[in-house]
Design an enzyme around this catalytic site. Structure first.
Site, PDB file in Angstrom:
ATOM      1  N   SER A 143     -35.578 -17.076  20.649  1.00 19.88           N
ATOM      2  CA  SER A 143     -36.211 -15.801  20.328  1.00 19.88           C
ATOM      3  C   SER A 143     -37.504 -16.015  19.553  1.00 19.88           C
ATOM      4  O   SER A 143     -38.557 -15.450  19.898  1.00 19.88           O
ATOM      5  CB  SER A 143     -35.259 -14.921  19.513  1.00 19.88           C
ATOM      6  OG  SER A 143     -34.131 -14.553  20.265  1.00 19.88           O
TER       7      SER A 143
ATOM      8  N   ARG B  92     -40.508 -12.140  11.900  1.00 15.72           N
ATOM      9  CA  ARG B  92     -39.203 -11.498  11.709  1.00 15.72           C
ATOM     10  C   ARG B  92     -39.255 -10.008  11.969  1.00 15.72           C
ATOM     11  O   ARG B  92     -38.296  -9.414  12.466  1.00 15.72           O
ATOM     12  CB  ARG B  92     -38.665 -11.772  10.297  1.00 15.72           C
ATOM     13  CG  ARG B  92     -37.930 -13.084  10.211  1.00 15.72           C
ATOM     14  CD  ARG B  92     -36.802 -13.052   9.201  1.00 15.72           C
ATOM     15  NE  ARG B  92     -35.925 -14.171   9.451  1.00 15.72           N
ATOM     16  CZ  ARG B  92     -34.728 -14.108  10.018  1.00 15.72           C
ATOM     17  NH1 ARG B  92     -34.261 -12.938  10.415  1.00 15.72           N
ATOM     18  NH2 ARG B  92     -33.996 -15.172  10.216  1.00 15.72           N
TER      19      ARG B  92
ATOM     20  N   HIS C  54     -39.186  -9.643  15.663  1.00 16.66           N
ATOM     21  CA  HIS C  54     -37.821  -9.919  16.119  1.00 16.66           C
ATOM     22  C   HIS C  54     -36.931  -8.701  15.927  1.00 16.66           C
ATOM     23  O   HIS C  54     -36.131  -8.349  16.797  1.00 16.66           O
ATOM     24  CB  HIS C  54     -37.264 -11.122  15.356  1.00 16.66           C
ATOM     25  CG  HIS C  54     -35.904 -11.536  15.767  1.00 16.66           C
ATOM     26  ND1 HIS C  54     -34.773 -11.258  15.020  1.00 16.66           N
ATOM     27  CD2 HIS C  54     -35.462 -12.205  16.865  1.00 16.66           C
ATOM     28  CE1 HIS C  54     -33.714 -11.743  15.624  1.00 16.66           C
ATOM     29  NE2 HIS C  54     -34.093 -12.321  16.750  1.00 16.66           N
TER      30      HIS C  54
END
Length: 213
Positions: A20, A43, A46
């Site tokens: 990812s 992040r 994500h």
């Protein structure tokens, strides 16, 4: 007779994370970020599942580094809603930092009525004794961000950084613009526009807390 259906998919959690983050770094334009900002932006992407979030993420100079240092030395995290508090990964916190959401405090409904505002905004009134040097994480309520900015024009306390990422159609974009344009020197991280929310906010806080992916 079995009717079970089987799919081919990755079941190794570490491998899912590895792929990812590699995909994010291959697809997103991260060229304008410092190393500290990049880890936070990755992040957040994500959490959102959207690499174009980089078009709307904005850091004030040094804000990411300030948040990282504040957490390292034990600063509390002040949040507007329990969803944000619950999404902070405690094992990532470098100093067993307190994560504080005061929305359920018994005094909040009365404060909201007196101030003629939302409960999330009224709860900001209870932050003051912990606000100086804190990491603020507002991931839901534009009214909480607006109210905090109003109070900081009167209060001398200064948070280390304000992660202001409320979501929605009424006031969200405007509250984040107000934070980004603040004239108090407040360090900030915002996602401009309507996008935001608890998941993206938690992604930012978890990245400030630890460089580990």
């Amino acid at each position: 007779m079995s009717t079970a259906t089987s799919y081919e998919y990755i079941t190794d959690g570490a491998e899912i994370y590895r792929r990812s983050f590699a995909m994010i770094r291959s697809e997103a334009d991260l060229s304008g970020y410092s190393p500290e900002e990049e880890r936070v932006a990755v992040r957040m992407i994500h959490a959102a599942g959207q690499v174009d979030l980089t078009n709307e993420i904005a850091f004030s100079p040094g804000a990411a580094a300030a948040g990282i240092e504040a957490l390292r030395v034990g600063a509390p995290i002040l949040t507007d809603v329990q969803m944000v508090a619950s999404g902070v990964t405690r094992r990532r916190l470098p100093a067993d930092n307190d994560v504080v959401c005061l929305l359920s405090d018994p005094s909040v409904p009365g404060l909201a009525a007196d101030l003629r505002t939302t409960r999330t905004a009224a709860a900001v009134e209870l932050w003051r004794d912990r606000l100086d040097g804190a990491v603020v994480a507002i991931g839901n309520a534009p009214t909480a961000l607006f109210h905090l900015l109003e109070r900081l024009h009167d209060w001398p306390e200064r948070p280390a950084v304000i992660v202001g990422i409320p979501v929605g159609f009424i006031g969200a974009a405007e509250s984040k613009e107000a934070l980004a344009r603040n004239n108090l020197g407040l360090p900030y991280l915002v996602v401009h526009g309507r996008r935001g929310g608890s998941a993206i906010t938690c992604g930012a806080i978890n990245a400030l807390a630890s460089a580990a992916e």
